[in-house]
Design an enzyme around this catalytic site. Structure first.
Site, short mmCIF file in Angstrom:
data_model
loop_
_atom_site.label_atom_id
_atom_site.label_comp_id
_atom_site.label_asym_id
_atom_site.label_seq_id
_atom_site.Cartn_x
_atom_site.Cartn_y
_atom_site.Cartn_z
N ASP A 68 -18.72 -8.03 19.26
CA ASP A 68 -18.76 -7.36 20.56
C ASP A 68 -18.58 -5.90 20.17
O ASP A 68 -17.46 -5.47 19.86
CB ASP A 68 -17.62 -7.83 21.46
CG ASP A 68 -17.71 -7.20 22.84
OD1 ASP A 68 -18.02 -5.99 22.89
OD2 ASP A 68 -17.49 -7.89 23.84
N HIS A 69 -19.68 -5.14 20.13
CA HIS A 69 -19.57 -3.82 19.50
C HIS A 69 -18.63 -2.88 20.24
O HIS A 69 -18.17 -1.90 19.67
CB HIS A 69 -20.95 -3.19 19.25
CG HIS A 69 -21.67 -2.78 20.49
ND1 HIS A 69 -22.37 -3.66 21.27
CD2 HIS A 69 -21.77 -1.58 21.09
CE1 HIS A 69 -22.88 -3.01 22.30
NE2 HIS A 69 -22.53 -1.75 22.22
N LYS A 74 -15.54 0.16 18.96
CA LYS A 74 -15.50 1.57 19.40
C LYS A 74 -14.09 2.11 19.21
O LYS A 74 -13.10 1.44 19.48
CB LYS A 74 -15.97 1.69 20.85
CG LYS A 74 -17.46 1.39 20.94
CD LYS A 74 -18.06 1.79 22.24
CE LYS A 74 -19.51 1.35 22.33
NZ LYS A 74 -20.43 2.19 21.57
N HIS A 100 -18.25 -7.42 27.13
CA HIS A 100 -17.64 -6.10 26.88
C HIS A 100 -16.53 -5.78 27.89
O HIS A 100 -15.43 -5.39 27.52
CB HIS A 100 -18.69 -5.00 26.93
CG HIS A 100 -19.89 -5.27 26.07
ND1 HIS A 100 -19.80 -5.74 24.79
CD2 HIS A 100 -21.22 -5.14 26.32
CE1 HIS A 100 -21.01 -5.89 24.28
NE2 HIS A 100 -21.89 -5.54 25.20
#
Ligand SMILES: NC(=O)c1ccc[n+]([C@@H]2O[C@H](COP(=O)([O-])OP(=O)(O)OC[C@H]3O[C@@H](n4cnc5c(N)ncnc54)[C@H](OP(=O)(O)O)[C@@H]3O)[C@@H](O)[C@H]2O)c1
Length: 488
Positions: free
Chosen positions: A186-187, A191, A249
């Site tokens: 889950d990029h 972050k 997200h």
């Protein structure tokens, strides 16, 4: 060092053979190769790694390497380093549905293992359409690709389309890989600001104490995009914002901001408290879906130059897929009793912005924080460098409940999401990945909304491109006496 992402093994060299399924694709070239190159430049990847890119098209090693170098165009201009880096890349033409091709892949991986002395470690990266995830994992098993080194499977979103399909996918993966070998990307969890949240909370005790129903009026999580669906209309027709952004997200950001203090800052402890957040999501009835969730779809912009969603390529002219969602999520635990978590995500909004706004009430004065203060964590586009207090930089805000006195270079050296997640994978650290039990709860929550919406025909389009979304999204907060902090 206060708040800094742990520096564990950040420059220690790692060893592995990467097998990238979909090595000729967009994700590999836009995200994976630039991230790997930056790890190469910083010495995390050095002499003992090799990459096998696989896809059906019949590329040579040389051609593949030239595409890898091309993908670094905006990253660096050190041609010598880029050429040296590309020598670690090998191409294997492979159809993921064909068993024989896995034997060729296995032999090439074994050869590269010897050549680069990679310790038999394997990272299998699924940069390929989701319908192939199960097939690839099953062939890795049946054709005996796993080794006596470590074997880690990296899987991109979407992880299923519903609770049931996610269960099916998980069952097919776990025939080959254990939960501790699966890295669900889950990029947003890569972050910088999302990763810092835990540290920021743990190191600023007054702020942490204020994160409670006694002091928080509401939380707001916004992930807005200014672009439309571009060339991904076909994919979007199967997803919509609810599946594409909210289930993964937004839910993971809720997890990071709402979890209790972990016993330690390690993967097990953090997942333990995060898991509790998802288990405490208050179930929705169909009536509550209607009251608490709003969906939208973009029309043209005011000038008529930007197309409506229904006019985009590969989109049904009568599509009822949502390109915007706003909603009110609540929790059943004492800490967050009665606190609305307003969430919002949409395409073709006025600007790209990913942010968390914590809106305190007037009782927070008890803790020495000015009444009705809002604290904002900017995730994008600032790439993590900003915390705002009442709209101004926290250092100028004249309130000291968030500070970083020991490290004025706190925000230096932040890594791009894929880079930082790649280091975690190489380290075998699942701290910033989604675990299966978390996913089950978020799918169950989102499925209720999807099912209710599938029963009713929406009146789309209901917001103009480049606007803040449908009016109902503002009314959702107004009903509670609140307003969105970010109004673009
Ligand atoms: N692109 C992004 O920014 C992004 C972001 C988040 C998640 N993802 C996810 O990442 C995955 C890949 O997305 P993408 O955008 O990179 O897609 P893409 O550009 O269409 O790439 C797909 C890759 O799969 C290969 N492929 C297709 N069918 C194959 C087969 N039968 N056997 C072997 N290889 C096959 C293609 O090459 P050949 O045609 O030569 O076989 C190509 O290399 C998807 O799951 C997507 O949801 C992508």
């Amino acid at each position: 060092m206060l708040g800094k992402r742990s520096n564990k093994n950040m420059t220690t060299e790692k060893s592995a053979v990467f097998i990238i399924f979909g090595g000729s694709g967009d994700l590999a070239h836009r995200k994976l190769y630039p991230a790997m190159y930056n790890l190469y430049k910083s010495g995390v990847l050095k002499d003992h790694f090799a990459v096998i890119g696989t896809a059906r098209r019949p590329w040579s090693d040389d051609y593949y390497r030239s595409t890898v170098v091309d993908s670094l165009e905006d990253v660096d201009d050190d041609e010598k380093a880029m050429t040296e880096f590309s020598k670690h890349f090998f191409y294997q033409s492979h159809d993921v549905t064909d068993s024989d091709h896995y034997i060729a892949l296995k032999n090439l991986a074994a050869k590269l293992d010897d050549q680069f002395d990679t310790g038999h470690n394997r990272i299998y990266y699924m940069a390929i359409a989701p319908r192939f995830f199960g097939t690839v994992a099953e062939h890795i098993n049946s054709e005996g690709l796993k080794t006596d080194g470590y074997n880690r499977l990296v899987i991109e979103k979407p992880f299923g389309r519903s609770f049931d399909s996610a269960c099916d996918l998980n069952s097919s993966l776990t025939k080959t890989f254990s939960e501790s070998e699966i890295y669900r990307m889950d990029h947003y969890l890569g972050k910088f600001m999302v990763q810092q949240l835990t540290d920021i909370r743990m190191k600023n005790k007054t702020f942490e104490k204020a994160l409670d129903h006694k002091y928080v009026s509401n939380m707001q999580i916004t992930l807005s995009e200014s672009l439309g669906v571009e060339d991904r209309g076909g994919y979007y027709e199967t997803a919509g914002v609810l599946r594409d952004m909210i289930q993964n997200h937004i839910m993971q950001i809720i997890g990071a901001v709402a979890m209790d203090e972990p016993a330690k800052l390690d993967s097990d402890s953090i997942h333990e408290v995060k898991r509790a957040v998802f288990a405490n999501l208050k179930d929705l009835t169909p009536e509550e879906v209607d009251q608490n969730f709003v969906r939208g779809q973009y029309g043209e912009d005011a000038t008529g130059k930007l197309k409506a969603y229904r006019e985009e390529d590969n989109v049904d002219a009568n599509s009822n897929i949502e390109t915007f969602v706003a909603g009110k999520v609540t929790m059943s635990n004492e800490r967050w009793d009665g606190v609305p978590f307003y969430v919002r995500s949409g395409k073709r909004m006025p600007a790209k912005s990913s942010r968390i706004d914590v809106v305190f009430n007037d009782k927070v004065e008890e803790l020495g924080i000015k009444p009705n203060t809002t604290v904002t964590f900017l995730i994008e586009p600032e790439n993590g460098s900003s915390i705002l207090v009442n709209g101004i930089d926290y250092q100028s805000a004249n309130q000291d409940f968030i500070k970083f006195p020991e490290d004025s270079h706190y925000f230096d050296n932040e890594r791009e999401a894929y880079e930082s997640l790649m280091i975690d994978i190489l380290d075998g650290d699942q701290i910033h990945f989604t675990l299966w039990d978390e996913l089950q709860n978020t799918w169950k929550y989102v499925d209720v909304i999807r099912q209710q919406w599938d029963n009713e025909t929406p009146d789309f389009p209901n917001y103009m491109s480049k606007t803040i979304g449908p009016d109902a999204a503002s009314e959702l907060l107004e009903k509670d006496g609140n307003t969105w902090v970010w109004d673009a």
